[in-house]
Design an enzyme around this catalytic site. Structure first.
Site, PDB file in Angstrom:
ATOM      1  N   TRP A  10      -1.451 -33.056  71.104  1.00 41.58           N
ATOM      2  CA  TRP A  10      -1.269 -32.763  69.687  1.00 41.58           C
ATOM      3  C   TRP A  10      -0.124 -31.765  69.555  1.00 41.58           C
ATOM      4  O   TRP A  10       0.325 -31.270  68.576  1.00 41.58           O
ATOM      5  CB  TRP A  10      -2.547 -32.209  69.220  1.00 41.58           C
ATOM      6  CG  TRP A  10      -3.439 -32.954  68.717  1.00 41.58           C
ATOM      7  CD1 TRP A  10      -3.717 -34.544  69.369  1.00 41.58           C
ATOM      8  CD2 TRP A  10      -4.715 -32.856  68.369  1.00 41.58           C
ATOM      9  NE1 TRP A  10      -4.880 -34.906  68.823  1.00 41.58           N
ATOM     10  CE2 TRP A  10      -5.498 -33.999  68.300  1.00 41.58           C
ATOM     11  CE3 TRP A  10      -5.309 -31.797  67.579  1.00 41.58           C
ATOM     12  CZ2 TRP A  10      -6.770 -33.979  67.612  1.00 41.58           C
ATOM     13  CZ3 TRP A  10      -6.485 -31.815  66.801  1.00 41.58           C
ATOM     14  CH2 TRP A  10      -7.198 -32.960  66.897  1.00 41.58           C
ATOM     15  N   LYS A  11       0.545 -31.187  70.610  1.00 43.81           N
ATOM     16  CA  LYS A  11       1.551 -30.372  70.617  1.00 43.81           C
ATOM     17  C   LYS A  11       1.333 -29.182  69.740  1.00 43.81           C
ATOM     18  O   LYS A  11       0.338 -28.880  69.501  1.00 43.81           O
ATOM     19  CB  LYS A  11       2.955 -31.119  70.627  1.00 43.81           C
ATOM     20  CG  LYS A  11       2.971 -32.270  71.153  1.00 43.81           C
ATOM     21  CD  LYS A  11       4.430 -33.236  71.279  1.00 43.81           C
ATOM     22  CE  LYS A  11       4.393 -34.093  72.165  1.00 43.81           C
ATOM     23  NZ  LYS A  11       5.667 -34.912  72.092  1.00 43.81           N
ATOM     24  N   GLU A  96       8.739 -30.876  77.335  1.00 47.49           N
ATOM     25  CA  GLU A  96       9.102 -30.109  76.519  1.00 47.49           C
ATOM     26  C   GLU A  96       8.706 -28.573  77.146  1.00 47.49           C
ATOM     27  O   GLU A  96       9.190 -27.620  76.814  1.00 47.49           O
ATOM     28  CB  GLU A  96       8.121 -30.106  75.197  1.00 47.49           C
ATOM     29  CG  GLU A  96       8.683 -31.398  74.369  1.00 47.49           C
ATOM     30  CD  GLU A  96       7.422 -32.137  73.483  1.00 47.49           C
ATOM     31  OE1 GLU A  96       6.535 -31.485  73.537  1.00 47.49           O
ATOM     32  OE2 GLU A  96       7.681 -33.429  73.078  1.00 47.49           O
ATOM     33  N   GLY A 172       9.272 -38.733  71.217  1.00 51.57           N
ATOM     34  CA  GLY A 172       9.320 -38.586  69.567  1.00 51.57           C
ATOM     35  C   GLY A 172      10.520 -39.326  69.073  1.00 51.57           C
ATOM     36  O   GLY A 172      11.115 -38.948  68.006  1.00 51.57           O
ATOM     37  N   SER A 212       6.423 -42.695  72.387  1.00 48.71           N
ATOM     38  CA  SER A 212       6.585 -43.336  71.364  1.00 48.71           C
ATOM     39  C   SER A 212       5.510 -44.642  71.488  1.00 48.71           C
ATOM     40  O   SER A 212       5.752 -45.782  70.963  1.00 48.71           O
ATOM     41  CB  SER A 212       7.873 -43.930  70.972  1.00 48.71           C
ATOM     42  OG  SER A 212       8.862 -42.853  70.789  1.00 48.71           O
ATOM     43  N   GLY A 233       1.683 -38.814  71.605  1.00 48.47           N
ATOM     44  CA  GLY A 233       2.239 -37.752  70.600  1.00 48.47           C
ATOM     45  C   GLY A 233       1.870 -37.978  69.407  1.00 48.47           C
ATOM     46  O   GLY A 233       0.896 -37.949  68.684  1.00 48.47           O
ATOM     47  N   GLY A 234       2.963 -38.237  68.587  1.00 51.27           N
ATOM     48  CA  GLY A 234       2.872 -38.397  67.082  1.00 51.27           C
ATOM     49  C   GLY A 234       1.598 -39.084  66.654  1.00 51.27           C
ATOM     50  O   GLY A 234       1.030 -38.904  65.626  1.00 51.27           O
TER      51      GLY A 234
HETATM   52  P1  13P Z   1       5.332 -39.284  71.406  1.00 48.45           P
HETATM   53  O1  13P Z   1       4.231 -40.383  71.368  1.00 48.45           O
HETATM   54  O2  13P Z   1       5.362 -38.548  69.991  1.00 48.45           O
HETATM   55  O3  13P Z   1       6.616 -39.928  71.559  1.00 48.45           O
HETATM   56  O4  13P Z   1       5.141 -38.171  72.259  1.00 48.45           O
HETATM   57  C1  13P Z   1       4.630 -38.526  73.602  1.00 48.45           C
HETATM   58  C2  13P Z   1       4.359 -37.259  74.322  1.00 48.45           C
HETATM   59  O5  13P Z   1       5.310 -36.445  74.496  1.00 48.45           O
HETATM   60  C3  13P Z   1       3.081 -37.003  74.784  1.00 48.45           C
HETATM   61  O6  13P Z   1       2.856 -35.997  75.708  1.00 48.45           O
END
Ligand code: 13P
Length: 249
Positions: A10-11, A96, A172, A212, A233-234
């Protein structure tokens, strides 16, 4: 048989209320699956997430931790603090963390070791940058990330390691590695581990793809033999999307 895993990173998203709302939606919609389902909310919401998920098969992971037991490390979180709230899985090495917070392979080796010493499970992230793929150094970059952070571990320690190959150019960006690119890299990773250890360590380790992953591309990516799931992620921030990705596995 390797474990299939769908994990949501979820960042820095979702406050307390939103965390509880998303988890209750997820719990209500969760399909029957053999895969492990993991969510990684931000630190301040881990306790609430554990409470919301009592009795659920959904597991909770942290997004980071420090390598020290405790002490003068302002702003940091230790393995013991996570274990005390029953969080025994931690994501380490996310790109990140590497790019915004200067985490190096050497630092990550210390974090991985600290987590494993406490019998935690580590979801270890790595992957090449766009320039590295363009210059066709992506295999050697990935090999050195693995070697520097993980290959000092003994074979036994690998039972608590999950790998997450996340090409930085696909995170992302909406651009995903093709299923073939993911398979090619995952097979290379497995071969590299077999070389450093043996076939059984390589065959047993789950290798997730991240970058993604969406409901529309998840089945194709997950259908590849060396892809054991995804780190999302998203799309993990919307219950319908995350549930569709879980269904795809
Ligand atoms: P996204 O799915 O938003 O590209 O992010 C991937 C991610 O960094 C999962 O740790």
């Amino acid at each position: 048989m390797r474990t299939k895993i769908v994990a949501g990173n979820w960042k820095m998203n979702k406050n307390l209320e939103e965390t509880e709302a998303l988890l209750s939606e997820l719990s209500a919609k969760l399909p029957d699956t053999d895969a492990e389902v993991i969510v990684a909310p931000t630190f301040v919401n881990l306790v609430a997430a554990q409470r919301s998920l009592q009795g659920s098969v959904i597991q909770v992971a942290a997004q980071n931790m420090h390598f020290a037991e405790n002490g003068a490390y302002t702003g940091e979180i230790s393995a013991d603090m996570l274990l005390h709230i029953d969080v025994d899985t931690v994501i380490l090495g996310h790109s990140e963390r590497r790019s915004h917070f200067g985490e190096t392979d050497e630092l990550l080796a210390k974090k991985v070791k600290a987590a494993l010493e406490k019998d935690m499970t580590v979801i270890f992230c790595f992957g090449e940058e766009l320039e590295e793929r363009k210059s066709e150094t992506h295999f050697s970059v990935v090999e050195s990330q693995l070697k520097n952070a993980l290959f000092d571990l003994d074979a036994q320690a690998w039972k608590n390691i999950v790998l997450a190959y996340e090409p930085v150019w696909a995170i992302g960006t909406g651009e995903t590695a093709s299923p073939e690119q993911a398979q090619e890299m995952h097979a290379f990773i497995r071969k590299t581990i077999a070389g450093a250890y043996n076939d059984s360590v390589a065959d047993e380790v789950s290798i997730l793809y991240g970058g993604s992953v969406k409901p529309a591309n998840a089945s194709d990516i997950f259908s590849k033999p060396d892809v054991d799931g995804g780190l999302i992620g998203g799309a993990s921030l919307k219950s319908t999307d995350f549930v569709d990705i879980i269904k795809a596995i």
